[in-house]
Design a protein around this motif. Structure first.
Motif, PDB file in Angstrom:
ATOM      1  N   ARG A 207      -8.681 -21.040 -12.148  1.00 33.73           N
ATOM      2  CA  ARG A 207      -9.952 -21.056 -12.799  1.00 33.73           C
ATOM      3  C   ARG A 207      -9.627 -20.280 -13.929  1.00 33.73           C
ATOM      4  N   LYS A 208      -8.613 -19.452 -13.469  1.00 33.53           N
ATOM      5  CA  LYS A 208      -8.366 -18.614 -15.077  1.00 33.53           C
ATOM      6  C   LYS A 208      -6.309 -18.375 -14.926  1.00 33.53           C
ATOM      7  N   ALA A 209      -5.916 -18.145 -16.202  1.00 37.04           N
ATOM      8  CA  ALA A 209      -4.976 -17.320 -16.304  1.00 37.04           C
ATOM      9  C   ALA A 209      -4.916 -16.225 -16.156  1.00 37.04           C
ATOM     10  N   PRO A 210      -3.678 -15.579 -15.189  1.00 34.87           N
ATOM     11  CA  PRO A 210      -3.378 -14.004 -15.193  1.00 34.87           C
ATOM     12  C   PRO A 210      -3.323 -13.542 -16.707  1.00 34.87           C
ATOM     13  N   GLN A 211      -3.474 -12.586 -16.942  1.00 31.18           N
ATOM     14  CA  GLN A 211      -3.606 -11.874 -17.502  1.00 31.18           C
ATOM     15  C   GLN A 211      -2.429 -10.299 -18.055  1.00 31.18           C
ATOM     16  N   GLN A 212      -2.543  -9.810 -17.496  1.00 28.08           N
ATOM     17  CA  GLN A 212      -1.880  -8.786 -17.223  1.00 28.08           C
ATOM     18  C   GLN A 212      -0.666  -8.361 -16.306  1.00 28.08           C
ATOM     19  N   ALA A 213       0.457  -7.728 -15.616  1.00 27.99           N
ATOM     20  CA  ALA A 213       1.479  -7.760 -15.072  1.00 27.99           C
ATOM     21  C   ALA A 213       1.211  -7.873 -13.775  1.00 27.99           C
ATOM     22  N   ARG A 214       0.182  -7.076 -13.214  1.00 25.00           N
ATOM     23  CA  ARG A 214      -0.758  -6.666 -12.074  1.00 25.00           C
ATOM     24  C   ARG A 214      -0.785  -7.706 -11.569  1.00 25.00           C
ATOM     25  N   SER A 215      -1.988  -8.951 -12.208  1.00 23.63           N
ATOM     26  CA  SER A 215      -2.489  -9.827 -12.026  1.00 23.63           C
ATOM     27  C   SER A 215      -0.905 -11.090 -11.847  1.00 23.63           C
ATOM     28  N   ARG A 216      -0.592 -11.389 -12.314  1.00 22.68           N
ATOM     29  CA  ARG A 216       0.929 -12.085 -12.424  1.00 22.68           C
ATOM     30  C   ARG A 216       1.628 -11.928 -10.676  1.00 22.68           C
ATOM     31  N   ALA A 217       1.729 -10.495 -10.232  1.00 21.63           N
ATOM     32  CA  ALA A 217       2.243 -10.114  -9.381  1.00 21.63           C
ATOM     33  C   ALA A 217       1.867 -10.743  -8.253  1.00 21.63           C
ATOM     34  N   THR A 218       0.137 -10.995  -8.558  1.00 21.81           N
ATOM     35  CA  THR A 218      -0.476 -10.624  -6.779  1.00 21.81           C
ATOM     36  C   THR A 218      -0.057 -12.462  -7.323  1.00 21.81           C
ATOM     37  N   ILE A 219      -0.176 -13.036  -8.193  1.00 23.76           N
ATOM     38  CA  ILE A 219       0.145 -14.844  -8.089  1.00 23.76           C
ATOM     39  C   ILE A 219       1.051 -15.522  -7.703  1.00 23.76           C
ATOM     40  N   ASP A 220       2.279 -14.523  -7.974  1.00 22.70           N
ATOM     41  CA  ASP A 220       3.333 -14.906  -7.513  1.00 22.70           C
ATOM     42  C   ASP A 220       3.289 -14.507  -5.534  1.00 22.70           C
ATOM     43  N   ALA A 221       2.749 -13.607  -5.407  1.00 25.55           N
ATOM     44  CA  ALA A 221       2.737 -13.054  -4.120  1.00 25.55           C
ATOM     45  C   ALA A 221       2.054 -14.490  -3.096  1.00 25.55           C
ATOM     46  N   ILE A 222       0.748 -14.584  -3.909  1.00 21.18           N
ATOM     47  CA  ILE A 222       0.258 -15.597  -3.680  1.00 21.18           C
ATOM     48  C   ILE A 222       0.647 -16.779  -3.003  1.00 21.18           C
ATOM     49  N   LEU A 223       1.921 -17.708  -4.126  1.00 27.89           N
ATOM     50  CA  LEU A 223       2.064 -18.790  -4.538  1.00 27.89           C
ATOM     51  C   LEU A 223       3.304 -18.421  -3.735  1.00 27.89           C
ATOM     52  N   ASP A 224       4.171 -17.407  -2.976  1.00 29.30           N
ATOM     53  CA  ASP A 224       5.434 -17.509  -2.635  1.00 29.30           C
ATOM     54  C   ASP A 224       4.686 -17.809  -0.832  1.00 29.30           C
ATOM     55  N   ALA A 225       3.422 -17.099  -0.932  1.00 29.25           N
ATOM     56  CA  ALA A 225       3.012 -17.454   0.901  1.00 29.25           C
ATOM     57  C   ALA A 225       2.450 -18.384   0.983  1.00 29.25           C
ATOM     58  N   ALA A 226       2.133 -19.435   0.007  1.00 27.17           N
ATOM     59  CA  ALA A 226       2.007 -20.795  -0.111  1.00 27.17           C
ATOM     60  C   ALA A 226       2.709 -21.612  -0.115  1.00 27.17           C
ATOM     61  N   ALA A 227       4.121 -20.912  -0.077  1.00 28.58           N
ATOM     62  CA  ALA A 227       5.098 -22.257  -0.118  1.00 28.58           C
ATOM     63  C   ALA A 227       4.967 -21.511   1.163  1.00 28.58           C
TER      64      ALA A 227
END
Length: 218
Positions: A13-33
């Motif tokens: 829906r949107k791309a992360p702009q801040q380091a905290r948001s990117r860390a959240t997405i990485d955690a979500i993708l790690d959990a999904a994998a």
């Protein structure tokens, strides 16, 4: 700059702009994998991913509208990691021996990241038109990267670059994927054999035109 695979339309829906948001997405993708590897496609849920990532379901839905979008993002991240390894291995400022170890170590590291999820991505998870387009783009960029790597390590055989690159890509990918299925990616013997394989292939300069076999040798 390393090439990155563009996101399919509507995947996030949107791309992360801040380091905290990117860390959240990485955690979500790690959990999904992780969940994908343990429970398969049917066992993957957005609620389960959010809980495993330590994120709210609302935060997950800010970026991913459904679990298919999650899987596409996991797949794209893997594509980007592979391309980053290939570009690093083609760096002419790095000694040749080091380039080969960068390639092998990088491929082992990339495929050691949630190895069970790779099988599910290949065999179980559905693929829409956007997924096929992303995979096609990855194939194109991967081929270009292998051609660059091949020419960086083997001089004077530019006309053989395309075929040689495809042979090298297929041999290395096949060996690494099989090792992942067998749970052998951490084996030092595997690493040593892969380095020997790549080095031997890149070092072997066969004649472009095979000499005819004499009648006496037949």
């Amino acid at each position: 700059m390393a090439t990155r695979i563009a996101a399919p339309r509507g995947a996030m829906r949107k791309a992360p702009q801040q380091a905290r948001s990117r860390a959240t997405i990485d955690a979500i993708l790690d959990a999904a994998a992780h969940i994908l590897g343990e429970r398969g496609w049917e066992g993957l849920t957005t609620n389960g991913v959010a809980e495993a990532a330590g994120a709210s379901i609302g935060s997950l839905y800010q970026y991913f509208p459904n679990k298919l979008a999650l899987i596409e993002a996991v797949r794209r991240r893997h594509f980007d990691d592979v391309l980053a390894v290939l570009h690093a291995a083609a760096n002419l400022e790095t000694p040749r021996v080091k380039r080969i170890t960068v390639l092998v170590d990088g491929m082992i590291a990339v495929h050691s990241r949630h190895p069970a999820a790779h099988r599910v991505l290949l065999e179980e998870s559905p693929r829409g038109e956007d997924s096929r387009s992303a995979h096609d783009r990855f194939d194109v960029e991967c081929t270009k990267a292998y051609e660059t790597l091949f020419r960086a390590n083997v001089r004077g055989v530019a006309e053989r670059g395309c075929v040689g690159a495809r042979v090298l890509a297929g041999a290395l990918a096949g060996a690494v994927h099989e090792a992942a299925r067998q749970g052998q990616l951490a084996s030092p013997v595997l690493r040593r054999e892969l380095i020997a394989l790549v080095d031997a292939y890149l070092s072997r300069l066969r004649p472009l035109v095979e000499k005819p076999v004499s009648r006496q040798a037949r």
